[in-house]
Design a protein around this motif. Structure first.
Motif, mmCIF file in Angstrom:
data_model
loop_
_atom_site.group_PDB
_atom_site.id
_atom_site.type_symbol
_atom_site.label_atom_id
_atom_site.label_comp_id
_atom_site.label_asym_id
_atom_site.label_seq_id
_atom_site.Cartn_x
_atom_site.Cartn_y
_atom_site.Cartn_z
ATOM 1 N N GLN A 85 20.004 13.984 -33.513
ATOM 2 C CA GLN A 85 20.087 14.357 -34.924
ATOM 3 C C GLN A 85 21.515 14.689 -35.336
ATOM 4 O O GLN A 85 21.934 14.360 -36.450
ATOM 5 C CB GLN A 85 19.136 15.513 -35.230
ATOM 6 C CG GLN A 85 17.696 15.065 -35.226
ATOM 7 C CD GLN A 85 16.768 16.058 -35.871
ATOM 8 O OE1 GLN A 85 17.108 16.694 -36.864
ATOM 9 N NE2 GLN A 85 15.571 16.194 -35.314
ATOM 10 N N LYS A 131 14.573 24.812 -34.424
ATOM 11 C CA LYS A 131 13.480 23.866 -34.687
ATOM 12 C C LYS A 131 13.105 23.070 -33.440
ATOM 13 O O LYS A 131 11.921 22.860 -33.174
ATOM 14 C CB LYS A 131 13.903 22.916 -35.808
ATOM 15 C CG LYS A 131 12.898 21.867 -36.153
ATOM 16 C CD LYS A 131 13.428 20.970 -37.256
ATOM 17 C CE LYS A 131 12.516 19.785 -37.480
ATOM 18 N NZ LYS A 131 13.092 18.837 -38.433
ATOM 19 N N VAL A 132 14.104 22.626 -32.665
ATOM 20 C CA VAL A 132 13.825 21.782 -31.497
ATOM 21 C C VAL A 132 13.835 22.568 -30.185
ATOM 22 O O VAL A 132 13.713 21.983 -29.112
ATOM 23 C CB VAL A 132 14.780 20.564 -31.421
ATOM 24 C CG1 VAL A 132 14.640 19.701 -32.654
ATOM 25 C CG2 VAL A 132 16.207 20.981 -31.189
ATOM 26 N N ASN A 133 14.008 23.893 -30.293
ATOM 27 C CA ASN A 133 13.899 24.789 -29.137
ATOM 28 C C ASN A 133 14.968 24.540 -28.070
ATOM 29 O O ASN A 133 14.658 24.301 -26.901
ATOM 30 C CB ASN A 133 12.503 24.715 -28.526
ATOM 31 C CG ASN A 133 12.203 25.893 -27.635
ATOM 32 O OD1 ASN A 133 12.680 26.995 -27.881
ATOM 33 N ND2 ASN A 133 11.423 25.666 -26.591
ATOM 34 N N ASN A 163 14.081 18.027 -25.739
ATOM 35 C CA ASN A 163 14.564 18.885 -26.822
ATOM 36 C C ASN A 163 16.070 18.719 -26.997
ATOM 37 O O ASN A 163 16.572 18.611 -28.117
ATOM 38 C CB ASN A 163 14.238 20.349 -26.530
ATOM 39 C CG ASN A 163 12.751 20.605 -26.421
ATOM 40 O OD1 ASN A 163 11.950 19.694 -26.479
ATOM 41 N ND2 ASN A 163 12.388 21.843 -26.247
ATOM 42 N N GLU A 204 16.837 15.380 -28.569
ATOM 43 C CA GLU A 204 16.507 15.400 -30.000
ATOM 44 C C GLU A 204 17.632 16.072 -30.793
ATOM 45 O O GLU A 204 18.044 15.580 -31.845
ATOM 46 C CB GLU A 204 15.176 16.116 -30.237
ATOM 47 C CG GLU A 204 14.777 16.212 -31.689
ATOM 48 C CD GLU A 204 14.453 14.868 -32.323
ATOM 49 O OE1 GLU A 204 14.488 14.792 -33.571
ATOM 50 O OE2 GLU A 204 14.174 13.896 -31.602
ATOM 51 N N PHE A 205 18.132 17.196 -30.292
ATOM 52 C CA PHE A 205 19.240 17.896 -30.945
ATOM 53 C C PHE A 205 20.457 16.979 -31.030
ATOM 54 O O PHE A 205 21.037 16.791 -32.097
ATOM 55 C CB PHE A 205 19.571 19.177 -30.167
ATOM 56 C CG PHE A 205 20.687 19.971 -30.764
ATOM 57 C CD1 PHE A 205 20.438 20.943 -31.720
ATOM 58 C CD2 PHE A 205 22.002 19.766 -30.362
ATOM 59 C CE1 PHE A 205 21.483 21.692 -32.268
ATOM 60 C CE2 PHE A 205 23.044 20.502 -30.902
ATOM 61 C CZ PHE A 205 22.779 21.463 -31.860
#
Length: 92
Positions: free
Chosen positions: A59, A27-29, A52, A55-56
Motif C-alpha cells: 500500500q 489497520k493491517v496489524n 501483514n 500488505e503495508f
C-alpha cells in the motif's frame, strides 16, 4: 523478530504521510515507527507477520496511503533482529 528499515522517497513530508502510515499500520496489524529525515525522506521501522507486513509495504509503494503523498521509491535498506514491538508510533 525480524525488523525492516525502509526509506520512502518522494513527496512524503508535509502531507500527513506519517499519520496515515500510523493508521495503515494499525489497520493491517504491524508495528514500528515512522520518522521524517532531514534530507526529505521518511524512515519506517517495521515489524509484523509476513502477509501483514507485505500488505503495508504494498500500500505504501502503490501510493494507497495518502492522496497528497507521492512515494517515488520505497527501499528496504536493512533487516535485523530486534526486540518485539507492540505499537506503531511517530518519532520526532
Amino acid at each position: 523478530m525480524k525488523t525492516y528499515k525502509l526509506l520512502a522517497r518522494g513527496r512524503v513530508q508535509g502531507v500527513g504521510f506519517r499519520y496515515t502510515c500510523t493508521s495503515l499500520a494499525k489497520k493491517v496489524n504491524v508495528f514500528g515507527s515512522v520518522k521524517n529525515l532531514a534530507n526529505g525522506d521518511v524512515e519506517i521501522i517495521l515489524q509484523g507477520e509476513g502477509n501483514n507486513r507485505e500488505e503495508f509495504i504494498t500500500q505504501i509503494k502503490n501510493n494507497q496511503v495518502n492522496s497528497a503523498a507521492q512515494v517515488e521509491s520505497l527501499e528496504v535498506i536493512d533487516t535485523y533482529d530486534a526486540q518485539e514491538m507492540n505499537d506503531f508510533q511517530i518519532r520526532y
